[in-house]
Scaffold this active site. Structure first.
Site, PDB file in Angstrom:
ATOM      1  N   SER A  45       0.840  -1.201   0.000  1.00 42.21           N
ATOM      2  CA  SER A  45       0.000   0.000   0.000  1.00 42.21           C
ATOM      3  C   SER A  45       0.871   1.246   0.000  1.00 42.21           C
ATOM      4  O   SER A  45       0.367   2.352  -0.207  1.00 42.21           O
ATOM      5  CB  SER A  45      -0.916   0.006   1.232  1.00 42.21           C
ATOM      6  OG  SER A  45      -0.167  -0.206   2.413  1.00 42.21           O
ATOM      7  N   GLU A 115      -0.139 -12.441  -1.842  1.00 40.63           N
ATOM      8  CA  GLU A 115      -1.574 -12.529  -2.106  1.00 40.63           C
ATOM      9  C   GLU A 115      -1.906 -13.770  -2.931  1.00 40.63           C
ATOM     10  O   GLU A 115      -1.212 -14.065  -3.904  1.00 40.63           O
ATOM     11  CB  GLU A 115      -2.036 -11.273  -2.872  1.00 40.63           C
ATOM     12  CG  GLU A 115      -1.823  -9.997  -2.066  1.00 40.63           C
ATOM     13  CD  GLU A 115      -2.281  -8.744  -2.797  1.00 40.63           C
ATOM     14  OE1 GLU A 115      -2.874  -8.857  -3.892  1.00 40.63           O
ATOM     15  OE2 GLU A 115      -2.022  -7.641  -2.269  1.00 40.63           O
ATOM     16  N   GLU A 182      -9.117  -9.750   3.673  1.00 41.65           N
ATOM     17  CA  GLU A 182      -9.476  -8.362   3.351  1.00 41.65           C
ATOM     18  C   GLU A 182     -10.784  -8.304   2.564  1.00 41.65           C
ATOM     19  O   GLU A 182     -10.994  -9.067   1.603  1.00 41.65           O
ATOM     20  CB  GLU A 182      -8.349  -7.700   2.533  1.00 41.65           C
ATOM     21  CG  GLU A 182      -8.715  -6.277   2.093  1.00 41.65           C
ATOM     22  CD  GLU A 182      -7.550  -5.459   1.572  1.00 41.65           C
ATOM     23  OE1 GLU A 182      -6.409  -5.968   1.542  1.00 41.65           O
ATOM     24  OE2 GLU A 182      -7.790  -4.297   1.184  1.00 41.65           O
TER      25      GLU A 182
HETATM   26  O1  KIV Z   1      -0.485  -3.372   1.603  1.00 44.85           O
HETATM   27  C1  KIV Z   1      -1.150  -3.328   2.641  1.00 44.85           C
HETATM   28  O2  KIV Z   1      -1.146  -2.341   3.406  1.00 44.85           O
HETATM   29  C2  KIV Z   1      -1.968  -4.488   2.955  1.00 44.85           C
HETATM   30  C3  KIV Z   1      -3.002  -4.327   4.025  1.00 44.85           C
HETATM   31  C4  KIV Z   1      -4.084  -3.481   3.535  1.00 44.85           C
HETATM   32  C5  KIV Z   1      -3.468  -5.640   4.522  1.00 44.85           C
HETATM   33  O3  KIV Z   1      -1.810  -5.507   2.367  1.00 44.85           O
END
Ligand code: KIV
Length: 275
Positions: A45, A115, A182
């Site tokens: 993220s 993932e 998620e």
């Molecule tokens: O990249 C991220 O911050 C995540 C979380 C939202 C679980 O994978």
């Protein structure tokens, strides 16, 4: 004391909730660590909240290593989990092991997150066999948003919910020590949490999971490009920061900053000699 895979597993067994928060730099990691957060996620993220991309697709191994190492320097007790970026593990089992190894050696991670479910189990198995803890991430997996057609809640139909449950059991069987869930219905997350022995961490998956994770900029009100329904804002630092930046700007214009107490002096005799 440093949190490990054993600490996190024990927390599930004792019914203690696990707290996870993202961090991408040394100072934030240090603050979260001091606050007692159990696990710090260097999430991809960072593509959104640090680098300003629309999604996580463009994030590179170098980005993750750079930010992972900074967080690891600030996290004394928290377990540091670093995301494997898009196409660093999907391409082959070999790539997955090599890149997970780089996140450990160069990014100083305590474990890696990737993932996917059944389809990614050969990669999970091989990384775990190399001695690297793996956390799986199921449901609304952001690296697949182009395939999903946007940020859409997953697991709502019978077939989709069954698939996520099957994925959870498969990643556990492959050796994953933890599973992030998620953007799925709370009841599905509750079922998975009951069915698996490893801890589940929810984000937009209700309160029944073994722990919770949020992106810290969402929690502190520092990111307003989009705010999902599952976010709870604990502070509005965005507003406080903007106000402080404005005051700084105004005080430079008015001459109020820097003030006398912000200046360094020189001996009058020395000054005379250099004039
Ligand atoms: O990249 C991220 O911050 C995540 C979380 C939202 C679980 O994978």
């Amino acid at each position: 004391m440093k949190n490990t895979v054993l600490t996190l597993q024990k927390m599930k067994e004792e019914g203690k909730k696990i707290s996870m928060l993202t961090a991408y730099d040394y100072s934030t990691a240090k603050l979260e660590d001091q606050a007692g957060v159990n696990c710090i996620l260097v999430g991809d993220s960072l593509g959104n909240v640090i680098l300003g991309y629309e999604d996580t697709i463009s994030v590179t191994m170098e980005d993750m290593i750079h930010h992972g190492a900074a967080v690891a320097r600030g996290a004394k007790d928290a377990f540091v989990l670093v995301d494997m970026p898009f196409m660093s593990y999907q391409t082959s089992v070999y790539d997955a092991v090599v890149n997970a190894g780089r996140l450990m050696k160069e990014g100083h991670a305590d474990g890696v997150k990737l993932e996917g479910g059944v389809s990614i189990c050969p990669q999970i198995k091989a990384i775990v066999e190399a001695g690297i803890p793996v956390c799986a991430h199921l449901g609304l997996t952001p690296q697949s948003i182009k395939a999903f057609g946007g940020f859409k809640v997953q697991g709502k139909s019978e077939e989709a919910a069954k698939q996520i449950i099957e994925d959870a059991l498969a990643v556990q069987e492959a050796g994953a020590f933890m599973i992030v869930l998620e953007g799925i219905p709370s009841a599905v997350a509750d079922l998975i949490t009951e069915k698996v022995e490893v801890p589940t961490i929810g984000i937009g998956a209700g309160k029944g999971t073994d722990g919770q994770v949020l992106v810290y900029q969402d929690l502190l009100g520092m990111f307003s490009d989009f705010t999902p329904k599952f976010v709870k804002r604990y502070a509005d630092l965005g507003q406080i920061m903007t106000k402080a930046f404005q005051q700084y700007f105004e005080e430079i214009q008015s001459g109020a900053f820097p003030a006398k107490e912000n200046e360094y002096s020189i001996d009058a005799e020395v000054l005379k000699k250099i004039q």
